[in-house]
Design a protein around this motif. Structure first.
Motif, PDB file in Angstrom:
ATOM      1  N   ASN A 121      -5.860  -5.604   5.539  1.00  0.00           N
ATOM      2  CA  ASN A 121      -4.900  -6.235   6.440  1.00  0.00           C
ATOM      3  C   ASN A 121      -4.692  -7.711   6.146  1.00  0.00           C
ATOM      4  O   ASN A 121      -3.742  -8.321   6.671  1.00  0.00           O
ATOM      5  N   THR A 122      -5.544  -8.306   5.335  1.00  0.00           N
ATOM      6  CA  THR A 122      -5.438  -9.749   5.077  1.00  0.00           C
ATOM      7  C   THR A 122      -5.172 -10.084   3.615  1.00  0.00           C
ATOM      8  O   THR A 122      -4.740 -11.195   3.314  1.00  0.00           O
ATOM      9  N   SER A 208      -7.659  -8.676  12.897  1.00  0.00           N
ATOM     10  CA  SER A 208      -7.297  -8.107  11.591  1.00  0.00           C
ATOM     11  C   SER A 208      -7.724  -6.647  11.487  1.00  0.00           C
ATOM     12  O   SER A 208      -7.046  -5.840  10.844  1.00  0.00           O
TER      13      SER A 208
END
Length: 550
Positions: A121-122, A208
């Motif tokens: 997600n990052t 996240s």
């Protein structure tokens, strides 16, 4: 201008406990850390532990000297528990592990794939540094691919149709969040942070984890979704328990074993089974094998509940030459098992159950069904591939080409086998016992390799025709096959005149009664079958039912 090293960054190892798990319940039964006072962060609790003991190599050293060395080893561990509110206002608990702190935490109490999801997600697909993946099949392939600098996903050779992503590492798009992250169940995060900022940083990690931005670059990972519902896991474990019982009774099974992580075999490969009921005198084996584990269970007349297998049986491996530590896994974490339940497909790997998404399953099944045809033999009492070949060899329309080895042009000891049988209908038949220890998927590429040689290599074609002529001479009633094979002269061959048949000998599923192959074998079939079709060959799947001898 001088280049100076960066400073101010720290690396933290973070785990997220499952909802409702308190820190007192998060420790292993064997752990007994001491709690010490802490004021930062608010609500945080700090636990420490240390141990001291004799190194296990000390007796060996003592055998070489009259001096009595005072040798000790010592380890230190710390666990910091930090509460954080999620977006719904519910409290979640993080644990930060220092030293050997992760050995104190019960892995069943933490969120699976927490670290992996935070990374995906990052970190964009263009900023990856390392990926661990596993290809699930009768033979599991585990890979770690590392790049010297941030690289796009395409450079890692991941097959998005087949591979299960296990670990990911890279540089986040938002460098204020972290300079580098890596994760699977735990998250390793390198960032600039002060003690008073810890809770806010963990809140970012939680956000996240709960996000779904990964679907932009990594949507395919949802093809295989981790099962977290305790009731579902209990039902699936019951199916696994039944399968182990069948193996102990001598029945064939697709259940097999593999290490749950990448292993350094340079240090050695022998394994032994430990835990409740096992003798202190160990049998050491050269690899993990479910039949050997079943034999160990039978040897001790094991009749305890399945929970003992899941939580109290372990595999110990060789000792490390450097640390003298011995890798240890739960036996349960080493099982690889695919099963059906309530019309859904599940697979157990590395101690976690995964559910195959229905959309993905339907797509794979539709492709597979498009290849299935009436088999050249509906059922057979052959118990292995060689017995099946003997049975089919009685047919006058089939020429046995098994073990006829031909070298492609310019290759020594290539020893390609064009097929197991060639038919008067110009069918290239490749056979496999679907319950053998080797992967069915090996058969898919075997056909591609031989067909590619037939298309491109006139020397190979001539060699195949010579082998066919020799086999015909051995059985006078069989003739006319050589002329049907592609001619050895230069030029293109008419691939549309030939059909590749995959003949798989399988028993019906004991629960559903269906005749089928494992799901991940279907997945691995898609690319080779599509390539053969692109070459112009027909492709068919023939499922031959394996039955017991009369």
């Amino acid at each position: 201008m001088a280049i100076v090293p960066r400073s101010g960054a720290v690396t933290l190892n973070v785990r997220l406990l499952k909802p409702g798990v308190h820190i007192e319940d998060a420790f292993r039964d064997t752990a007994d850390p001491d709690e010490v006072p802490t004021d930062t962060p608010p609500g945080g609790r700090l636990f420490i532990d240390s141990s001291r003991g004799r190194p296990n190599w000390a007796p060996l050293i003592a055998a070489f000297t009259t001096y009595e060395p005072d040798l000790w080893t010592q380890s230190s561990s710390a666990v910091l528990a930090v509460p954080v509110e999620d977006q719904a206002g519910a409290q979640r608990l993080f644990v930060l592990c220092f030293g050997g702190g992760h050995f104190l935490i019960d892995p069943d109490r933490i969120e699976r794939n927490f670290g992996l999801k935070v990374v995906l997600n990052t970190v964009s697909r263009g900023d990856l540094r390392s990926l661990d993946s596993a290809t699930l099949d009768a033979t599991v392939f585990q890979r770690r691919t590392q790049a010297s600098r941030n690289t796009d996903l395409a450079g890692f050779g991941i097959d998005v149709q087949r591979d299960l992503l296990r670990v990911a590492a890279g540089s986040p798009t938002n460098r204020a969040f972290a300079k580098f992250v890596a994760g699977r169940d735990s998250l390793t995060i390198t960032c600039s942070i002060q003690p008073g900022q810890l809770q806010a940083k963990l809140a970012q990690c939680l956000q996240s984890f709960e996000d779904d931005r990964y679907r932009h670059d990594y949507e395919w990972i949802d093809n295989i979704q981790i099962v977290s519902d305790a009731d579902d896991i209990e039902l699936l474990d019951a199916l696994l328990d039944q399968e182990i019982a069948l193996i102990r009774a001598g029945q064939q099974s697709d259940l097999h074993m593999c290490p749950p992580e990448i292993v350094d075999y340079i240090e050695g490969q022998d394994v032994a089974y430990y835990g409740r009921g096992f003798s202190r005198e160990k049998n050491w084996y050269s690899q993990l094998d479910v039949l050997e584990y079943a034999a160990e269970l039978n040897a001790i007349a094991f009749n305890d509940r399945f929970d003992v297998i899941k939580t109290e049986h372990y595999v110990h491996m060789h000792e490390s030459e450097e640390t003298r530590s011995r890798p240890k896994w739960r036996v349960y974490d080493c099982f690889v098992y695919e099963c059906q339940h309530n019309h859904q497909t599940y697979v157990l790997y590395a101690g976690s159950w995964y559910r195959i998404s229905q959309v993905y399953k339907d797509r794979v099944d539709t492709f597979f069904r498009s290849l299935v045809r009436q088999p050249l033999l509906s059922r057979s009492s052959a118990q292995n591939e060689q017995e099946l070949i003997v049975e089919l060899n009685q047919r006058p329309d089939l020429l046995n080409m098994d073990k006829t080895k031909v070298n492609p042009r310019g290759v020594n000891n290539g020893n390609l086998e064009v097929c197991d049988f060639f038919s008067l209908g110009r069918q290239l038949i490749h056979l496999k016992d679907g319950h053998s220890s080797s992967s069915i998927s090996h058969l898919w590429m075997q056909a591609v390799t031989s067909c590619d040689a037939l298309m491109s290599d006139s020397a190979f074609r001539n060699g195949v025709r010579r082998q066919a002529r020799r086999r015909q001479a051995e059985v006078p009633i069989k003739n006319g096959f050589e002329q049907l094979l592609p001619p050895g002269r230069q030029g293109r061959i008419d691939t549309t005149a030939y059909t590749v048949i995959y003949g798989i000998l399988r028993r019906r599923n004991r629960r559903s009664g269906t005749l089928d192959i494992p799901f991940f074998s279907k997945v691995s079939l898609q690319a080779p079958a599509s390539l053969l079709s692109k070459y112009g060959f027909g492709v068919e799947m023939h499922l031959i039912e394996k039955v017991d001898p009369a």
